[in-house]
Design a protein around this motif. Structure first.
Motif, PDB file in Angstrom:
ATOM      1  N   ARG A  57       1.883   3.334  -4.042  1.00  0.00           N
ATOM      2  CA  ARG A  57       2.618   3.702  -5.258  1.00  0.00           C
ATOM      3  C   ARG A  57       3.640   2.599  -5.478  1.00  0.00           C
ATOM      4  NH1 ARG A  57       3.044   8.448  -8.180  1.00  0.00           N
ATOM      5  NH2 ARG A  57       4.993   8.736  -9.341  1.00  0.00           N
ATOM      6  N   VAL A  58       3.439   1.815  -6.505  1.00  0.00           N
ATOM      7  CA  VAL A  58       4.183   0.573  -6.721  1.00  0.00           C
ATOM      8  C   VAL A  58       5.087   0.697  -7.945  1.00  0.00           C
ATOM      9  CG1 VAL A  58       3.981  -1.914  -7.115  1.00  0.00           C
ATOM     10  CG2 VAL A  58       2.248  -0.715  -5.742  1.00  0.00           C
ATOM     11  N   ILE A  59       6.324   0.252  -7.797  1.00  0.00           N
ATOM     12  CA  ILE A  59       7.249   0.187  -8.930  1.00  0.00           C
ATOM     13  C   ILE A  59       7.362  -1.275  -9.340  1.00  0.00           C
ATOM     14  CG2 ILE A  59       9.610   0.613  -9.715  1.00  0.00           C
ATOM     15  CD1 ILE A  59       9.755   2.845  -7.630  1.00  0.00           C
ATOM     16  N   SER A  60       6.910  -1.573 -10.564  1.00  0.00           N
ATOM     17  CA  SER A  60       6.855  -2.966 -11.001  1.00  0.00           C
ATOM     18  C   SER A  60       6.891  -3.041 -12.527  1.00  0.00           C
ATOM     19  CB  SER A  60       5.568  -3.629 -10.475  1.00  0.00           C
ATOM     20  OG  SER A  60       5.407  -4.918 -11.015  1.00  0.00           O
ATOM     21  N   ASP A  61       7.409  -4.141 -13.058  1.00  0.00           N
ATOM     22  CA  ASP A  61       7.435  -4.321 -14.507  1.00  0.00           C
ATOM     23  C   ASP A  61       6.095  -4.839 -15.041  1.00  0.00           C
ATOM     24  OD1 ASP A  61       7.510  -6.832 -13.448  1.00  0.00           O
ATOM     25  OD2 ASP A  61       9.297  -7.499 -14.539  1.00  0.00           O
ATOM     26  N   ARG A  62       5.166  -5.096 -14.131  1.00  0.00           N
ATOM     27  CA  ARG A  62       3.834  -5.543 -14.563  1.00  0.00           C
ATOM     28  C   ARG A  62       2.776  -4.919 -13.659  1.00  0.00           C
ATOM     29  NH1 ARG A  62       6.258  -9.513 -11.697  1.00  0.00           N
ATOM     30  NH2 ARG A  62       5.079 -10.526 -10.023  1.00  0.00           N
ATOM     31  N   GLN A  63       1.579  -4.859 -14.147  1.00  0.00           N
ATOM     32  CA  GLN A  63       0.470  -4.266 -13.399  1.00  0.00           C
ATOM     33  C   GLN A  63       0.195  -5.097 -12.143  1.00  0.00           C
ATOM     34  OE1 GLN A  63      -3.148  -4.095 -15.698  1.00  0.00           O
ATOM     35  NE2 GLN A  63      -3.923  -2.297 -14.617  1.00  0.00           N
ATOM     36  N   PRO A  64       0.328  -4.492 -10.940  1.00  0.00           N
ATOM     37  CA  PRO A  64       0.185  -5.286  -9.704  1.00  0.00           C
ATOM     38  C   PRO A  64      -1.242  -5.745  -9.428  1.00  0.00           C
ATOM     39  CG  PRO A  64       0.468  -2.955  -9.183  1.00  0.00           C
ATOM     40  CD  PRO A  64       0.688  -3.091 -10.660  1.00  0.00           C
ATOM     41  N   LEU A  65      -2.232  -4.989  -9.911  1.00  0.00           N
ATOM     42  CA  LEU A  65      -3.634  -5.347  -9.773  1.00  0.00           C
ATOM     43  C   LEU A  65      -4.364  -4.945 -11.060  1.00  0.00           C
ATOM     44  CD1 LEU A  65      -4.493  -4.156  -6.127  1.00  0.00           C
ATOM     45  CD2 LEU A  65      -4.329  -6.525  -6.916  1.00  0.00           C
ATOM     46  N   PRO A  66      -5.445  -5.619 -11.409  1.00  0.00           N
ATOM     47  CA  PRO A  66      -6.166  -5.281 -12.645  1.00  0.00           C
ATOM     48  C   PRO A  66      -6.618  -3.823 -12.714  1.00  0.00           C
ATOM     49  CG  PRO A  66      -6.908  -7.388 -11.794  1.00  0.00           C
ATOM     50  CD  PRO A  66      -6.011  -6.810 -10.738  1.00  0.00           C
ATOM     51  N   ASP A  67      -6.939  -3.228 -11.551  1.00  0.00           N
ATOM     52  CA  ASP A  67      -7.421  -1.848 -11.561  1.00  0.00           C
ATOM     53  C   ASP A  67      -6.321  -0.830 -11.233  1.00  0.00           C
ATOM     54  OD1 ASP A  67      -7.133  -2.579  -8.945  1.00  0.00           O
ATOM     55  OD2 ASP A  67      -9.068  -1.796  -8.260  1.00  0.00           O
ATOM     56  N   ALA A  68      -5.071  -1.282 -11.177  1.00  0.00           N
ATOM     57  CA  ALA A  68      -3.955  -0.360 -10.917  1.00  0.00           C
ATOM     58  C   ALA A  68      -3.799   0.601 -12.091  1.00  0.00           C
ATOM     59  CB  ALA A  68      -2.671  -1.138 -10.701  1.00  0.00           C
ATOM     60  N   VAL A  69      -3.532   1.862 -11.779  1.00  0.00           N
ATOM     61  CA  VAL A  69      -3.436   2.909 -12.796  1.00  0.00           C
ATOM     62  C   VAL A  69      -1.975   3.335 -12.952  1.00  0.00           C
ATOM     63  CG1 VAL A  69      -4.152   5.240 -13.432  1.00  0.00           C
ATOM     64  CG2 VAL A  69      -5.752   3.722 -12.238  1.00  0.00           C
ATOM     65  N   ALA A  70      -1.520   3.454 -14.197  1.00  0.00           N
ATOM     66  CA  ALA A  70      -0.152   3.887 -14.457  1.00  0.00           C
ATOM     67  C   ALA A  70       0.033   5.349 -14.060  1.00  0.00           C
ATOM     68  CB  ALA A  70       0.192   3.700 -15.929  1.00  0.00           C
ATOM     69  N   GLU A  71       1.147   5.649 -13.421  1.00  0.00           N
ATOM     70  CA  GLU A  71       1.471   6.998 -12.965  1.00  0.00           C
ATOM     71  C   GLU A  71       2.773   7.463 -13.605  1.00  0.00           C
ATOM     72  OE1 GLU A  71       0.039   8.849  -9.646  1.00  0.00           O
ATOM     73  OE2 GLU A  71      -1.537   8.074 -10.940  1.00  0.00           O
ATOM     74  N   GLU A  72       2.952   8.771 -13.690  1.00  0.00           N
ATOM     75  CA  GLU A  72       4.207   9.316 -14.198  1.00  0.00           C
ATOM     76  C   GLU A  72       5.283   9.181 -13.133  1.00  0.00           C
ATOM     77  OE1 GLU A  72       5.905  13.544 -16.001  1.00  0.00           O
ATOM     78  OE2 GLU A  72       3.747  13.159 -15.910  1.00  0.00           O
ATOM     79  N   ALA A  73       6.449   8.676 -13.505  1.00  0.00           N
ATOM     80  CA  ALA A  73       7.539   8.458 -12.560  1.00  0.00           C
ATOM     81  C   ALA A  73       8.162   9.773 -12.122  1.00  0.00           C
ATOM     82  CB  ALA A  73       8.602   7.559 -13.179  1.00  0.00           C
ATOM     83  N   THR A  74       8.718   9.776 -10.915  1.00  0.00           N
ATOM     84  CA  THR A  74       9.424  10.930 -10.367  1.00  0.00           C
ATOM     85  C   THR A  74      10.838  10.503 -10.000  1.00  0.00           C
ATOM     86  OG1 THR A  74       8.832  10.472  -8.064  1.00  0.00           O
ATOM     87  CG2 THR A  74       7.254  11.754  -9.384  1.00  0.00           C
ATOM     88  N   LEU A  75      11.651  11.473  -9.618  1.00  0.00           N
ATOM     89  CA  LEU A  75      13.025  11.155  -9.217  1.00  0.00           C
ATOM     90  C   LEU A  75      13.051  10.322  -7.937  1.00  0.00           C
ATOM     91  CD1 LEU A  75      15.914  11.586 -10.176  1.00  0.00           C
ATOM     92  CD2 LEU A  75      16.037  13.602  -8.710  1.00  0.00           C
ATOM     93  N   GLU A  76      12.069  10.510  -7.068  1.00  0.00           N
ATOM     94  CA  GLU A  76      11.994   9.672  -5.876  1.00  0.00           C
ATOM     95  C   GLU A  76      11.736   8.212  -6.254  1.00  0.00           C
ATOM     96  OE1 GLU A  76       9.192  11.339  -3.109  1.00  0.00           O
ATOM     97  OE2 GLU A  76      10.753  12.609  -2.212  1.00  0.00           O
ATOM     98  N   ASP A  77      10.940   7.986  -7.295  1.00  0.00           N
ATOM     99  CA  ASP A  77      10.722   6.625  -7.786  1.00  0.00           C
ATOM    100  C   ASP A  77      12.038   6.046  -8.312  1.00  0.00           C
ATOM    101  OD1 ASP A  77       7.909   6.654  -7.313  1.00  0.00           O
ATOM    102  OD2 ASP A  77       7.630   7.787  -9.157  1.00  0.00           O
ATOM    103  N   VAL A  78      12.824   6.887  -9.001  1.00  0.00           N
ATOM    104  CA  VAL A  78      14.131   6.462  -9.511  1.00  0.00           C
ATOM    105  C   VAL A  78      15.027   6.033  -8.357  1.00  0.00           C
ATOM    106  CG1 VAL A  78      16.243   7.232 -10.669  1.00  0.00           C
ATOM    107  CG2 VAL A  78      14.012   7.903 -11.578  1.00  0.00           C
TER     108      VAL A  78
END
Length: 295
Positions: A258-279
């Motif tokens: 589970r990666v936090i990044s301003d850009r897609q880390p890999l071509p097949d990476a899928v966007a996920e809904e953020a949680t408070l733990e991500d914050v």
């Protein structure tokens, strides 16, 4: 009700634990969230008049709390990370003893202690010695002692530290029950402790409030996205060094990240809904959970 923190600073020699803090709070539950060493305990000790600010002041309804002296302490309840008790006292005797220190009349104290023992779920353990209580039961007794004077302001410093998941849930439910018409300030570095009970969350880092808001508002404040991707075992360490990783789920040949990044880390990476733990990771990075300092 208004608790105002104005240009509050506390230094210890050359170290600044709390740095020019400005916060206004009203009734409700406020979660003070940050890594160990962020300045949370120092702030709480100043709110409880156990420490005096180096600069600035704290006011209750416009009055300086230091000048209010005993008048302020009458409306204050405090549960520190570690609270003292006589191990041979029963729960009831301990609370009656604390009630006498707080100046409650014997008849009032007896009635109040009985009410609180029931409220915190210690009715069956009222005659048990404090030393024989579990960690969670001791914390509940601690809440009861903080509530003896029916405080308008309740300060809880890392109240669920060391508790198992069931006790933490029970404790959060208890806080929700007693929060009505009070200002409850709960300090923690455990995200779920504030995610479900706090009306507002304050993120504290290096002695400052870096952001505040509801859980949804804090999630919305992130300028980076959350991605889920699969990498081989040899790639995991490279990703950990390059990105903020909020979760790693290992499998036989690799791991889901589970990666936090301003850009897609890999071509097949899928966007996920953020949680408070991500914050939490977004604002505090690799420092999350480091150390055990109570600063």
């Amino acid at each position: 009700m208004e608790l105002g923190i104005h240009n509050l600073t506390k230094t210890f020699g050359n170290f600044t634990a709390v740095d020019q803090l400005d916060v206004v709070m009203h009734h409700g539950v406020y979660g003070l969230l940050g890594v160990n060493g962020a300045g949370k305990t120092t702030l709480m000790r100043m709110i409880c008049t156990l420490l005096r600010p180096t600069e600035g002041n704290i006011t209750y309804n416009g009055k300086d709390i230091i000048a209010m002296d005993g008048e302020y302490r009458k409306i204050l309840g405090y549960l520190p990370q570690e609270f003292g008790f006589y191990p041979e006292f029963s729960v009831e005797d301990y609370l009656l003893y604390i009630a006498s220190i707080k100046g409650l009349a014997p008849a009032v104290a007896k009635k109040r202690v009985k009410e609180l023992i029931g409220k915190v779920g210690l009715g069956k353990s009222a005659n048990r010695k404090m030393k024989k209580l579990s960690g969670g039961m001791k914390r509940r007794a601690g809440i009861a002692q903080a509530m003896l004077n029916d405080p308008k302001i309740l300060v809880l410093d890392e109240p669920t530290a060391g508790l198992d998941p069931n006790e933490r849930i029970r404790f959060r439910n208890l806080i929700s029950e007693i929060a009505e018409e009070r200002l409850v300030l709960l300090s923690t570095h455990i995200v779920p402790d504030v995610e479900y009970v706090a009306n507002e969350i304050l993120l504290m880092r290096d002695g400052r409030i870096v952001h505040r808001g509801t859980a949804d508002e804090l999630i919305g404040s992130m300028t980076e996205s959350v991605w889920k991707c699969y990498v081989g075992k040899k790639e995991v360490s490279r990703f950990v060094k390059r990105y903020k990783i909020s979760n790693i789920k290992s499998e036989a040949q690799g791991a889901w990240l589970r990666v936090i990044s301003d850009r897609q880390p890999l071509p097949d990476a899928v966007a996920e809904e953020a949680t408070l733990e991500d914050v939490f990771l977004y604002y505090f990075g690799e420092k999350a959970g480091d150390g055990d300092a109570a600063i």
